[in-house]
Design a protein around this motif. Sequence first.
Motif, PDB file in Angstrom:
ATOM      1  N   LEU A 183       0.851  -1.183   0.000  1.00 14.61           N
ATOM      2  CA  LEU A 183       0.000   0.000   0.000  1.00 14.61           C
ATOM      3  C   LEU A 183       0.891   1.238   0.000  1.00 14.61           C
ATOM      4  O   LEU A 183       1.533   1.566   0.999  1.00 14.61           O
ATOM      5  CB  LEU A 183      -0.919   0.000   1.231  1.00 14.61           C
ATOM      6  N   ASP A 184       0.968   1.901  -1.151  1.00 10.07           N
ATOM      7  CA  ASP A 184       1.805   3.080  -1.329  1.00 10.07           C
ATOM      8  C   ASP A 184       0.959   4.313  -1.048  1.00 10.07           C
ATOM      9  O   ASP A 184       0.072   4.663  -1.826  1.00 10.07           O
ATOM     10  CB  ASP A 184       2.345   3.100  -2.760  1.00 10.07           C
ATOM     11  N   LEU A 185       1.237   4.984   0.060  1.00 12.67           N
ATOM     12  CA  LEU A 185       0.394   6.090   0.508  1.00 12.67           C
ATOM     13  C   LEU A 185       0.908   7.457   0.075  1.00 12.67           C
ATOM     14  O   LEU A 185       0.417   8.477   0.573  1.00 12.67           O
ATOM     15  CB  LEU A 185       0.230   6.028   2.027  1.00 12.67           C
ATOM     16  N   ASP A 186       1.866   7.495  -0.825  1.00 15.70           N
ATOM     17  CA  ASP A 186       2.226   8.766  -1.458  1.00 15.70           C
ATOM     18  C   ASP A 186       1.309   8.920  -2.662  1.00 15.70           C
ATOM     19  O   ASP A 186       1.606   8.462  -3.768  1.00 15.70           O
ATOM     20  CB  ASP A 186       3.692   8.759  -1.882  1.00 15.70           C
ATOM     21  N   VAL A 187       0.167   9.556  -2.434  1.00 12.57           N
ATOM     22  CA  VAL A 187      -0.920   9.544  -3.408  1.00 12.57           C
ATOM     23  C   VAL A 187      -0.544  10.267  -4.703  1.00 12.57           C
ATOM     24  O   VAL A 187      -0.981   9.887  -5.780  1.00 12.57           O
ATOM     25  CB  VAL A 187      -2.190  10.165  -2.795  1.00 12.57           C
ATOM     26  N   HIS A 188       0.269  11.307  -4.618  1.00  8.17           N
ATOM     27  CA  HIS A 188       0.600  12.098  -5.798  1.00  8.17           C
ATOM     28  C   HIS A 188       1.895  11.656  -6.477  1.00  8.17           C
ATOM     29  O   HIS A 188       2.007  11.747  -7.702  1.00  8.17           O
ATOM     30  CB  HIS A 188       0.710  13.580  -5.418  1.00  8.17           C
ATOM     31  N   SER A 234      -1.585   1.674  -5.437  1.00  2.42           N
ATOM     32  CA  SER A 234      -0.789   2.887  -5.557  1.00  2.42           C
ATOM     33  C   SER A 234      -1.604   3.922  -6.311  1.00  2.42           C
ATOM     34  O   SER A 234      -2.763   3.688  -6.667  1.00  2.42           O
ATOM     35  CB  SER A 234       0.527   2.575  -6.277  1.00  2.42           C
ATOM     36  N   ALA A 235      -1.017   5.100  -6.554  1.00  2.00           N
ATOM     37  CA  ALA A 235      -1.739   6.154  -7.266  1.00  2.00           C
ATOM     38  C   ALA A 235      -0.762   7.140  -7.875  1.00  2.00           C
ATOM     39  O   ALA A 235       0.395   7.251  -7.435  1.00  2.00           O
ATOM     40  CB  ALA A 235      -2.699   6.886  -6.324  1.00  2.00           C
ATOM     41  N   GLU A 236      -1.244   7.832  -8.881  1.00  2.00           N
ATOM     42  CA  GLU A 236      -0.558   9.001  -9.436  1.00  2.00           C
ATOM     43  C   GLU A 236      -1.610  10.080  -9.602  1.00  2.00           C
ATOM     44  O   GLU A 236      -1.982  10.477 -10.706  1.00  2.00           O
ATOM     45  CB  GLU A 236       0.114   8.670 -10.774  1.00  2.00           C
ATOM     46  N   ALA A 237      -2.127  10.551  -8.475  1.00  2.00           N
ATOM     47  CA  ALA A 237      -3.203  11.535  -8.499  1.00  2.00           C
ATOM     48  C   ALA A 237      -2.704  12.839  -9.121  1.00  2.00           C
ATOM     49  O   ALA A 237      -1.537  13.208  -8.959  1.00  2.00           O
ATOM     50  CB  ALA A 237      -3.709  11.795  -7.082  1.00  2.00           C
ATOM     51  N   PRO A 238      -3.565  13.552  -9.853  1.00  2.00           N
ATOM     52  CA  PRO A 238      -3.163  14.841 -10.431  1.00  2.00           C
ATOM     53  C   PRO A 238      -2.649  15.783  -9.351  1.00  2.00           C
ATOM     54  O   PRO A 238      -3.249  15.892  -8.275  1.00  2.00           O
ATOM     55  CB  PRO A 238      -4.463  15.362 -11.062  1.00  2.00           C
ATOM     56  N   ILE A 239      -1.550  16.460  -9.651  1.00  2.00           N
ATOM     57  CA  ILE A 239      -0.927  17.277  -8.609  1.00  2.00           C
ATOM     58  C   ILE A 239      -1.716  18.547  -8.312  1.00  2.00           C
ATOM     59  O   ILE A 239      -1.415  19.242  -7.335  1.00  2.00           O
ATOM     60  CB  ILE A 239       0.535  17.628  -8.962  1.00  2.00           C
ATOM     61  N   HIS A 240      -2.728  18.854  -9.140  1.00  2.00           N
ATOM     62  CA  HIS A 240      -3.581  20.008  -8.829  1.00  2.00           C
ATOM     63  C   HIS A 240      -4.741  19.623  -7.917  1.00  2.00           C
ATOM     64  O   HIS A 240      -5.538  20.483  -7.538  1.00  2.00           O
ATOM     65  CB  HIS A 240      -4.123  20.639 -10.116  1.00  2.00           C
ATOM     66  N   GLN A 241      -4.838  18.326  -7.574  1.00  2.00           N
ATOM     67  CA  GLN A 241      -5.900  17.871  -6.679  1.00  2.00           C
ATOM     68  C   GLN A 241      -5.326  17.574  -5.298  1.00  2.00           C
ATOM     69  O   GLN A 241      -4.612  16.593  -5.112  1.00  2.00           O
ATOM     70  CB  GLN A 241      -6.566  16.603  -7.231  1.00  2.00           C
ATOM     71  N   PRO A 242      -5.589  18.429  -4.326  1.00  2.00           N
ATOM     72  CA  PRO A 242      -5.077  18.167  -2.976  1.00  2.00           C
ATOM     73  C   PRO A 242      -5.759  16.957  -2.354  1.00  2.00           C
ATOM     74  O   PRO A 242      -6.878  16.586  -2.732  1.00  2.00           O
ATOM     75  CB  PRO A 242      -5.412  19.449  -2.217  1.00  2.00           C
ATOM     76  N   LEU A 243      -5.088  16.336  -1.406  1.00  2.00           N
ATOM     77  CA  LEU A 243      -5.634  15.184  -0.702  1.00  2.00           C
ATOM     78  C   LEU A 243      -6.618  15.662   0.357  1.00  2.00           C
ATOM     79  O   LEU A 243      -6.228  16.328   1.320  1.00  2.00           O
ATOM     80  CB  LEU A 243      -4.501  14.382  -0.058  1.00  2.00           C
TER      81      LEU A 243
END
Length: 422
Positions: A183-188, A234-243
């Motif tokens: 579980l990789d919790l570095d979402v961005h 894991s994730a590569e969430a858009p960096i303009h979307q805050p957690l």
Amino acid sequence: MNAPFQARAGLRDPFTAFVCDDATADMLRPVAVEHGWSPEKVNKGGLRNAVQSLSVSASPNILFVDLSESADPLNDINALAEVCEPGTIVIAAGTVNDVRLYRDLVVSGIHDYLLKPFTVDQLRDTFAHAQMTLSGPRGEAQADKPHVMAAVIGVRGGVGASTIATSLAWMFGEKARRSTALLDLDVHFGTGALALDLEPGRGLTDAIENPSRIDGLFIERAMVRANERLSVLSAEAPIHQPLVTDGTAFFQLQEEMRNTFESTVLDLPRHMLIQYPHLVHDAHVAAVVAELTLAGTRDTIRILAWLKSNAPQTKVIVVANAVPSGGALEISRKDFEQSIERNVDVVFPFDAKVAAQAAKLGKPMAEVASGKLAAPFNTLSGMVLNHASEEGSAPEAAGSAGGKSLVDNLKSMLAKPKGKAA
């Protein structure tokens, strides 16, 4: 279809049937009720309906499928195998009385084949044997391998905590033969999937946005398979979307992974540790990954003090990563250990060649490393599993450094002549 799968049997529907005629349905329903299964799970439509249904829904623990309307049973069973998840026990029924067909069906993964017309007693015996197969070895394996949860925490960005977390998860799967979730919790900016040459998918971001969706079925569909025993979220969430989350999703993910896998490795960025301290509460072991620098020493002291206060039940392993050879150190290991007031447990030497090779191949460093470089991975994996198996023992001391001790230790190192710092 009968191959073992990481997900435990209790997370799926226990039983589903697809039959071709009313007589078979009428025989199945009361037997299903005897086993505590819903009679509504007996559906009409035979094999064709089974393939259509299972292509959009999870497979049950036990699947009964009627081949009576199939012109080519063996070929059609292969089509079923493409949509049927591993671990499902498939019982087929049909009208073809051919021993060669029976053998071919068994080889293809069918648990048993009932020749129609069959009796209620034959049906009961087949279901009883299927349940023994489902619960026997699988249940024993779970008893022998209680769940292990390890958190890997980097004291600073770039110290290689994600590299070690990925390798540790791979070691659990390949060497310890455990079904394992990473579980990789570095979402961005997570690299868990990238390091294994995988597409991360939207599983983690979907979980954060809709925590109510998280259950066993969600875990099975959201996890990305790296190999037979290792799955990644894991994730590569858009960096303009805050957690934006209160952490509920992370708690539920941990809970479902505990039920689904034999091991969980959390790649836990330090900012997540601060924002969501409950993430480490259920971890048996926290591997704190540090570098032998002044800033690394300061942050190691602070994180060890935090763990001691907030997660005293968690065993702590201190890992010094990417340690260069030849003594070219900003701070010596001896000074580092004196400052954090405990020993370093595992040292990973710096090897740019192996790191580059692992990145190019899309494999964890533990898989590529050999000789002296492979030894620390074996040591760390063994320590985590040993610590997790110890019950009732006192937690590892996380170090009492902090306050005046922190300031004094750092001042002491800064006051040393430059030639003696290494």
